[in-house]
Design a protein around this motif. Sequence first.
Motif, PDB file in Angstrom:
ATOM      1  N   CYS A  63      45.851 -27.391  70.024  1.00 45.76           N
ATOM      2  CA  CYS A  63      46.033 -26.648  68.772  1.00 45.76           C
ATOM      3  C   CYS A  63      46.977 -27.352  67.808  1.00 45.76           C
ATOM      4  O   CYS A  63      46.739 -27.370  66.607  1.00 45.76           O
ATOM      5  N   GLN A 105      45.966 -24.281  73.910  1.00 46.33           N
ATOM      6  CA  GLN A 105      45.586 -22.919  74.281  1.00 46.33           C
ATOM      7  C   GLN A 105      45.348 -22.913  75.783  1.00 46.33           C
ATOM      8  O   GLN A 105      44.697 -23.809  76.318  1.00 46.33           O
ATOM      9  N   ARG A 118      52.355 -19.584  62.150  1.00 45.62           N
ATOM     10  CA  ARG A 118      50.993 -19.990  62.538  1.00 45.62           C
ATOM     11  C   ARG A 118      50.388 -19.067  63.590  1.00 45.62           C
ATOM     12  O   ARG A 118      49.184 -18.886  63.613  1.00 45.62           O
ATOM     13  N   LEU A 119      51.209 -18.481  64.444  1.00 40.96           N
ATOM     14  CA  LEU A 119      50.657 -17.589  65.463  1.00 40.96           C
ATOM     15  C   LEU A 119      50.553 -16.146  64.968  1.00 40.96           C
ATOM     16  O   LEU A 119      49.680 -15.405  65.407  1.00 40.96           O
ATOM     17  N   HIS A 134      49.934 -15.345  61.724  1.00 31.67           N
ATOM     18  CA  HIS A 134      48.907 -15.356  60.676  1.00 31.67           C
ATOM     19  C   HIS A 134      48.000 -16.567  60.895  1.00 31.67           C
ATOM     20  O   HIS A 134      48.038 -17.513  60.116  1.00 31.67           O
ATOM     21  N   PRO A 135      47.219 -16.544  61.964  1.00 30.84           N
ATOM     22  CA  PRO A 135      46.432 -17.733  62.287  1.00 30.84           C
ATOM     23  C   PRO A 135      45.360 -18.031  61.253  1.00 30.84           C
ATOM     24  O   PRO A 135      44.748 -17.128  60.691  1.00 30.84           O
ATOM     25  N   LEU A 166      41.128 -22.893  62.999  1.00 30.73           N
ATOM     26  CA  LEU A 166      41.430 -24.286  63.321  1.00 30.73           C
ATOM     27  C   LEU A 166      40.156 -25.109  63.290  1.00 30.73           C
ATOM     28  O   LEU A 166      39.157 -24.731  63.872  1.00 30.73           O
TER      29      LEU A 166
END
Length: 165
Positions: free
Chosen positions: A71, A93, A140-141, A143-144, A147
Amino acid sequence: MISYQFGQNKFNFRAAAIMIEREHLLIQREADDDFWSLPGGRVELFEDSQSTIHREVREELGWENDVGPLCFYVENFFTFKGVHYHELSTYFQVNLLSPPEFIPEHDFNGIEQEVDVVFRWVAIEDLGSYNLKPSFLMTRLMHPLPLAGAEYQIEQESAPGSTDK
């Protein structure tokens, strides 16, 4: 492990696991630290990052796991206990093959006896109330964004010569 110290400067190569169960992220900290990070550890010489994650999750927690996609690839510059760090980190992940006992917001210890590390499952929506390092992970985690492959991040928390923790 790939870690070299030159006086007050240190280089680390670390791999970390992004483990999410029931909208909760697993975080860790050493008992005397005032910040949290993601579980993982230093990469061994001639060991790839995915193998490091698989090994570390088994060594620290005893959990069987499947390491998924990369990620984040992070260059992290920080000062901790008077030492200036340049750390390269990979964040993968990770899916747990047999989810463990799950008690949100409850501290628990891993299975390694020689380290004093505390783990906690925290609601992703509550990450803002934790001092999580590197700090970009909170945003980032929480409000992902979709990717399209791994993201490259540079985290500079203090200037060289600073005595910040």
